[in-house]
Design a protein around this motif. Structure first.
Motif, PDB file in Angstrom:
ATOM      1  N   ILE A  97       3.746   5.964  -2.736  1.00 33.01           N
ATOM      2  CA  ILE A  97       2.359   5.853  -3.187  1.00 33.01           C
ATOM      3  C   ILE A  97       1.457   6.401  -2.094  1.00 33.01           C
ATOM      4  N   SER A 102      -2.437   7.690  -0.760  1.00 32.57           N
ATOM      5  CA  SER A 102      -3.845   7.362  -1.007  1.00 32.57           C
ATOM      6  C   SER A 102      -4.621   8.566  -1.512  1.00 32.57           C
ATOM      7  N   SER A 143      -2.899   6.949  -5.519  1.00 34.34           N
ATOM      8  CA  SER A 143      -3.826   5.838  -5.761  1.00 34.34           C
ATOM      9  C   SER A 143      -5.285   6.268  -5.737  1.00 34.34           C
ATOM     10  N   GLU A 156      -3.971   1.212  -6.770  1.00 29.97           N
ATOM     11  CA  GLU A 156      -2.829   1.049  -5.857  1.00 29.97           C
ATOM     12  C   GLU A 156      -1.983  -0.156  -6.274  1.00 29.97           C
ATOM     13  N   PHE A 214       1.834  -0.111  -7.678  1.00 30.91           N
ATOM     14  CA  PHE A 214       2.866  -0.902  -7.013  1.00 30.91           C
ATOM     15  C   PHE A 214       3.637  -1.728  -8.042  1.00 30.91           C
ATOM     16  N   ILE A 273       9.833   0.990  -1.601  1.00 28.50           N
ATOM     17  CA  ILE A 273       8.548   1.686  -1.716  1.00 28.50           C
ATOM     18  C   ILE A 273       8.036   2.081  -0.333  1.00 28.50           C
ATOM     19  N   LEU A 295       4.515   3.341   1.308  1.00 27.68           N
ATOM     20  CA  LEU A 295       3.110   3.263   0.907  1.00 27.68           C
ATOM     21  C   LEU A 295       2.188   3.780   2.003  1.00 27.68           C
ATOM     22  N   CYS A 296       1.356   4.753   1.672  1.00 29.19           N
ATOM     23  CA  CYS A 296       0.249   5.167   2.532  1.00 29.19           C
ATOM     24  C   CYS A 296      -0.986   4.459   2.001  1.00 29.19           C
ATOM     25  N   PRO A 297      -1.444   3.404   2.649  1.00 27.02           N
ATOM     26  CA  PRO A 297      -2.454   2.502   2.074  1.00 27.02           C
ATOM     27  C   PRO A 297      -3.777   3.181   1.761  1.00 27.02           C
ATOM     28  N   SER A 349      -5.411  -3.141   1.800  1.00 27.01           N
ATOM     29  CA  SER A 349      -4.192  -2.958   0.999  1.00 27.01           C
ATOM     30  C   SER A 349      -3.160  -4.050   1.258  1.00 27.01           C
ATOM     31  N   THR A 367       9.551  -2.698   1.384  1.00 29.87           N
ATOM     32  CA  THR A 367       8.374  -1.832   1.496  1.00 29.87           C
ATOM     33  C   THR A 367       8.154  -1.422   2.948  1.00 29.87           C
ATOM     34  N   PHE A 379       5.054   0.571   5.182  1.00 25.58           N
ATOM     35  CA  PHE A 379       3.730   1.181   5.225  1.00 25.58           C
ATOM     36  C   PHE A 379       3.756   2.366   6.192  1.00 25.58           C
TER      37      PHE A 379
END
Length: 334
Positions: free
Chosen positions: A67, A69, A99, A106, A110, A121, A123-125, A130, A143, A145
């Motif tokens: 995901i 941003s 997102s 976002e 998720f 996952i 994730l780039c917040p 986030s 997850t 980040f």
């Protein structure tokens, strides 16, 4: 057209259902000749494996969620490319979602990833909120980040040392004789940008320089916003010899504005960026910059995630990577 099943393949190949299943899974219980013959039948019949059924048996989809941003951000798109390559090299495929920097989207994405039963996952917040927004869901899927330093948060993240990178940038410009260095694009509310601004301020303090800022008043960073901000900046008196841009996209916007106004880089102003996106190295740009090691960032993120997935690890890992200086031709000695 009717989907071809394993039973259809078994009938044509003259073997049992279980033998076809073993051939597809690479089981050593059947001979190489039998496997090759079954795979050839599969090819001729255009058989496609039922990944959902296989996932139920293997308890793994071999899918990872990613995901971002902002997929239109050059840094994000390059990072996605490297994450996809690293994941494929380890036998996993990526489901990519964007997102658009919207926390509610976002969260929706998720939940979608969990519903698709991804194994993990990355994730780039979308922003500093986030982690708190997603925290109720984090126990349901491994997850990692990327790109936002969560400091003491009990979740795995991989980041570059943004503060150190900015400090290095000021030191480099100082070594070229610059004593009036403007920091361009400080954006409040973003941990990444705050860390970079902190590094700039710390270097100015240590080198006895006066901090100078051009704040980003736009909701996010882009070439377009960098250009608009630079036009406003260049309409004022220049009391600096170098600009340290918070991102390469900001720096590219500065270059566009400078060219329109007849301001020469680096003859009139030295310009340093941060990130080292692909366009920064193009011949007419040749932007000196602080590099985020994107390939390494992607590799470590995938490694940390798969370590959690495959070994069912509890706890978390914090990895902070060191940036490096890339010298090109946009900065000169004063």
């Amino acid at each position: 057209m009717k989907n071809v099943t394993i039973k259809d393949v078994a009938k044509v190949a003259g073997v049992s259902y279980s033998t076809v299943s073993r051939a597809l899974s690479g089981s050593p219980e059947i001979s190489a000749d039998t496997r090759e013959r079954i795979l050839e039948v599969c090819k001729q019949m255009n058989y496609t494996a039922n990944t959902v059924a296989r996932a139920m048996v293997m308890k793994s989809t071999k899918l990872l969620g990613l995901i971002l941003s902002g997929v239109n951000n050059p840094f994000m798109s390059e990072l996605a490319y490297h994450i996809d390559r690293q994941a494929r090299a380890r036998g996993y495929n990526i489901i990519l979602c964007n997102s658009s920097r919207k926390p509610e989207l976002e969260l929706e994405l998720f939940e979608l990833m969990i519903g698709r039963q991804v194994d993990g996952i990355i994730l780039c917040p979308s922003g500093p909120e986030s982690y708190e927004t997603l925290r109720p869901l984090l126990a349901r899927v491994p997850t990692v980040f990327v790109g936002e330093n969560l400091r003491e948060a009990p979740e795995s993240y991989v980041s570059v040392d943004n503060s150190k990178g900015a400090y290095m940038g000021v030191e480099y410009l100082y070594s070229l004789g610059h004593r009036d260095i403007l920091y361009f694009g400080r954006r409040r509310g973003s941990p990444t940008h705050q860390l970079r601004a902190d590094g700039y301020a710390a270097a100015c303090l240590d080198l006895n320089l006066t901090p100078r800022y051009c704040n980003n008043t736009f909701p996010f960073t882009s070439i377009k916003y960098g250009y608009q901000l630079a036009k406003q900046l260049f309409a004022q008196k220049r009391d600096y010899t170098a600009i340290f841009a918070a991102t390469d996209t900001n720096a590219l916007g500065i270059m566009q504005a400078a060219e329109e106004l007849g301001i020469r880089i680096p003859e009139d102003i030295s310009l340093l960026g941060f990130d080292n996106i692909r366009d920064s190295g193009l011949p007419r740009i040749n932007l000196s910059t602080i590099e985020q090691p994107m390939k390494l960032l992607a590799s470590v993120a995938v490694d940390v995630l798969l370590d959690k997935v495959q070994n069912e690890l509890e706890g978390y890992t914090h990895r902070v990577l060191m940036p490096t200086l890339v010298e090109r031709s946009s900065c000169i000695r004063r």
